[in-house]
Write an enzyme that holds these catalytic residues in place. Structure first.
Site, short mmCIF file in Angstrom:
data_model
loop_
_atom_site.label_atom_id
_atom_site.label_comp_id
_atom_site.label_asym_id
_atom_site.label_seq_id
_atom_site.Cartn_x
_atom_site.Cartn_y
_atom_site.Cartn_z
N GLY A 154 26.54 25.19 52.34
CA GLY A 154 27.87 24.73 52.78
C GLY A 154 27.95 24.50 54.28
O GLY A 154 28.20 23.38 54.74
N ASP B 84 26.93 41.30 47.53
CA ASP B 84 28.00 42.25 47.85
C ASP B 84 28.15 43.34 46.80
O ASP B 84 28.24 43.07 45.61
CB ASP B 84 29.35 41.50 47.96
CG ASP B 84 29.42 40.56 49.14
OD1 ASP B 84 28.48 40.53 49.95
OD2 ASP B 84 30.44 39.84 49.25
N TYR C 65 24.77 43.03 54.38
CA TYR C 65 25.04 41.76 55.08
C TYR C 65 25.51 42.03 56.52
O TYR C 65 25.05 41.38 57.46
CB TYR C 65 26.12 41.03 54.28
CG TYR C 65 26.47 39.64 54.73
CD1 TYR C 65 25.72 38.54 54.32
CD2 TYR C 65 27.59 39.40 55.52
CE1 TYR C 65 26.07 37.26 54.69
CE2 TYR C 65 27.95 38.12 55.90
CZ TYR C 65 27.19 37.04 55.48
OH TYR C 65 27.54 35.77 55.85
N GLY D 188 33.98 33.09 60.61
CA GLY D 188 34.79 33.90 59.70
C GLY D 188 34.68 33.33 58.30
O GLY D 188 33.65 32.75 57.93
N TYR D 189 35.73 33.45 57.52
CA TYR D 189 35.70 33.01 56.12
C TYR D 189 35.92 31.50 56.05
O TYR D 189 37.00 31.00 56.32
CB TYR D 189 36.74 33.77 55.29
CG TYR D 189 36.30 35.19 55.00
CD1 TYR D 189 36.31 36.16 56.01
CD2 TYR D 189 35.82 35.54 53.76
CE1 TYR D 189 35.87 37.45 55.75
CE2 TYR D 189 35.38 36.84 53.49
CZ TYR D 189 35.42 37.78 54.50
OH TYR D 189 34.97 39.05 54.25
N VAL D 190 34.86 30.79 55.69
CA VAL D 190 34.85 29.33 55.61
C VAL D 190 34.83 28.94 54.13
O VAL D 190 34.20 29.65 53.32
CB VAL D 190 33.61 28.77 56.36
CG1 VAL D 190 33.52 27.26 56.23
CG2 VAL D 190 33.65 29.19 57.83
N1 CAA Z 1 39.38 48.20 52.04
C1 CAA Z 1 39.69 49.34 51.38
N2 CAA Z 1 39.52 49.50 50.06
C2 CAA Z 1 39.03 48.44 49.38
C3 CAA Z 1 38.68 47.23 50.01
C4 CAA Z 1 38.88 47.14 51.39
N3 CAA Z 1 38.61 46.03 52.06
N4 CAA Z 1 38.21 46.40 49.08
C5 CAA Z 1 38.25 47.05 47.91
N5 CAA Z 1 38.76 48.29 48.09
C6 CAA Z 1 38.99 49.30 47.09
C7 CAA Z 1 39.76 48.76 45.91
O1 CAA Z 1 41.15 48.77 46.19
C8 CAA Z 1 39.39 49.76 44.81
O2 CAA Z 1 40.11 50.94 44.98
P1 CAA Z 1 40.58 51.80 43.69
O3 CAA Z 1 39.31 52.13 42.95
O4 CAA Z 1 41.24 52.96 44.32
O5 CAA Z 1 41.48 50.87 42.94
C9 CAA Z 1 37.94 50.09 45.15
O6 CAA Z 1 37.77 49.73 46.54
C10 CAA Z 1 36.94 49.32 44.33
O7 CAA Z 1 37.21 47.94 44.54
P2 CAA Z 1 36.72 46.87 43.53
O8 CAA Z 1 37.29 47.14 42.16
O9 CAA Z 1 36.91 45.52 44.14
O10 CAA Z 1 35.15 47.24 43.43
P3 CAA Z 1 34.01 46.37 42.91
O11 CAA Z 1 32.84 47.26 42.88
O12 CAA Z 1 34.38 45.62 41.70
O13 CAA Z 1 33.84 45.26 44.05
C11 CAA Z 1 33.37 44.38 46.16
C12 CAA Z 1 33.67 45.64 45.35
C13 CAA Z 1 32.08 43.73 45.66
C14 CAA Z 1 33.17 44.82 47.58
C15 CAA Z 1 34.53 43.37 46.03
O14 CAA Z 1 35.71 44.01 46.43
C16 CAA Z 1 34.30 42.17 46.92
O15 CAA Z 1 33.68 41.20 46.55
N6 CAA Z 1 34.88 42.18 48.14
C17 CAA Z 1 34.76 41.07 49.10
C18 CAA Z 1 33.57 41.29 50.01
C19 CAA Z 1 33.54 40.17 51.01
O16 CAA Z 1 34.47 39.95 51.79
N7 CAA Z 1 32.45 39.39 51.01
C20 CAA Z 1 32.34 38.28 51.91
C21 CAA Z 1 31.56 37.22 51.21
S1 CAA Z 1 31.60 35.70 52.11
C22 CAA Z 1 30.63 35.97 53.43
O17 CAA Z 1 29.96 36.94 53.54
C23 CAA Z 1 30.64 34.92 54.48
C24 CAA Z 1 31.01 35.49 55.77
O18 CAA Z 1 30.13 35.64 56.64
C25 CAA Z 1 32.42 35.81 56.08
#
Ligand code: CAA
Length: 246
Positions: free
Chosen positions: A14, A93, A152, A183-185
């Site tokens: 991308g 992730d 990451y 950031g997030y693109v």
């Molecule tokens: N802060 C605090 N708590 C959080 C949180 C956060 N940011 N995110 C999730 N939680 C908590 C949830 O609320 C949940 O709490 P409870 O169990 O008390 O309900 C707990 O953590 C578990 O969360 P999930 O059910 O989401 O857990 P999961 O194992 O299914 O998934 C994860 C976890 C994979 C991290 C998922 O939340 C995710 O994909 N998050 C996004 C990660 C992200 O931003 N990736 C960026 C990808 S793009 C990129 O990387 C490009 C770039 O450079 C910007």
């Protein structure tokens, strides 16, 4: 503008595609690597349809031997590499207590070790020619950390450590080394984040939307220009105000 040869690793992705387009638009010869020949051919045709001929060489940036062979093949086809954009990157992730060693190493290899594998065969030529531009595509999450991205964030923070050391070692050879931290693109990588999680992330971005790949490419072109000769060791955050470090 002087025409140069630029290598953008992971150019078929991308942000990578946007960087390829932007540098080609400035008149540079642009090269990229690929792993999957079918995906690469479809991408090459799409670029060619827009009048952009990209020098494409197969090579896995996680493998030092394959990376060196890839660099030599590009140099043979397109000339010495004067601009290098270390852009190839992946995510695996998951929260750290569930993370496997494989998820850790895949991300460190692709995002960080690849900087060694690709830059090492390029740097001596740049030093000999006394001109070079190297840009690492890091991430906001290397600056602020991210729940679910210990692998990451570690790799992306490491890329900037790499930048500032290389910047010092190579300044007197006319080589600048900088980092762009998007950031997030709105790429496939970000769209793979579960929708409800993504919506919460977008709500934290002051500009109120995801970034566009061309907004990242614009910064890369800024760093790679002749006039950016006095900018080295910098990290430019482009994130819609999501994280305002200094
Ligand atoms: N802060 C605090 N708590 C959080 C949180 C956060 N940011 N995110 C999730 N939680 C908590 C949830 O609320 C949940 O709490 P409870 O169990 O008390 O309900 C707990 O953590 C578990 O969360 P999930 O059910 O989401 O857990 P999961 O194992 O299914 O998934 C994860 C976890 C994979 C991290 C998922 O939340 C995710 O994909 N998050 C996004 C990660 C992200 O931003 N990736 C960026 C990808 S793009 C990129 O990387 C490009 C770039 O450079 C910007």
């Amino acid at each position: 503008m002087t025409q140069r040869t630029a290598l953008v690793t992971g150019g078929t992705g991308g942000i990578g595609s946007a960087i390829v387009r932007y540098l080609a638009g400035q008149g540079h010869r642009v090269a990229t690597n690929y792993r999957d020949p079918d995906k690469a051919e479809a991408w090459r045709k799409a670029m060619a349809a827009d009048g952009i001929e990209v020098c494409m060489v197969q090579g896995d940036v996680c493998d030092p031997t394959a990376s060196e062979a890839m660099i030599r093949a590009i140099e043979e086809k397109c000339g010495p590499i004067d601009i290098l954009v270390n852009n190839a990157g992946i995510t695996r992730d998951t929260t750290f207590h569930k993370m496997t060693y494989q998820q850790w190493t895949e991300v460190i290899n692709t995002n960080l070790n690849a900087c060694f594998n690709v830059t090492r065969p390029v740097i001596e030529g740049m030093r000999a020619r006394k001109w070079g531009r190297i840009v690492q595509i890091s991430s906001i999450n290397g600056q602020k950390g991210q729940y679910g991205q210990a692998n990451y964030a570690a790799a992306k923070a490491g890329m900037h450590g790499f930048t500032i050391s290389l910047a010092q070692e190579n300044a007197k050879f006319g080589i600048t080394v900088n980092t762009v931290s998007p950031g997030y693109v709105g790429t496939d990588m970000v769209m793979a984040v579960p929708e409800e999680v993504r919506e919460k992330i977008v709500a934290q971005i002051p500009v109120g939307r995801l970034g566009r790949p061309d907004e990242i490419a614009h910064a890369v072109a800024f760093f790679t220009g002749d006039q950016a000769a006095w900018i080295t060791g910098a990290n430019l955050a482009i994130n819609g105000g999501h994280y305002m470090g200094w």
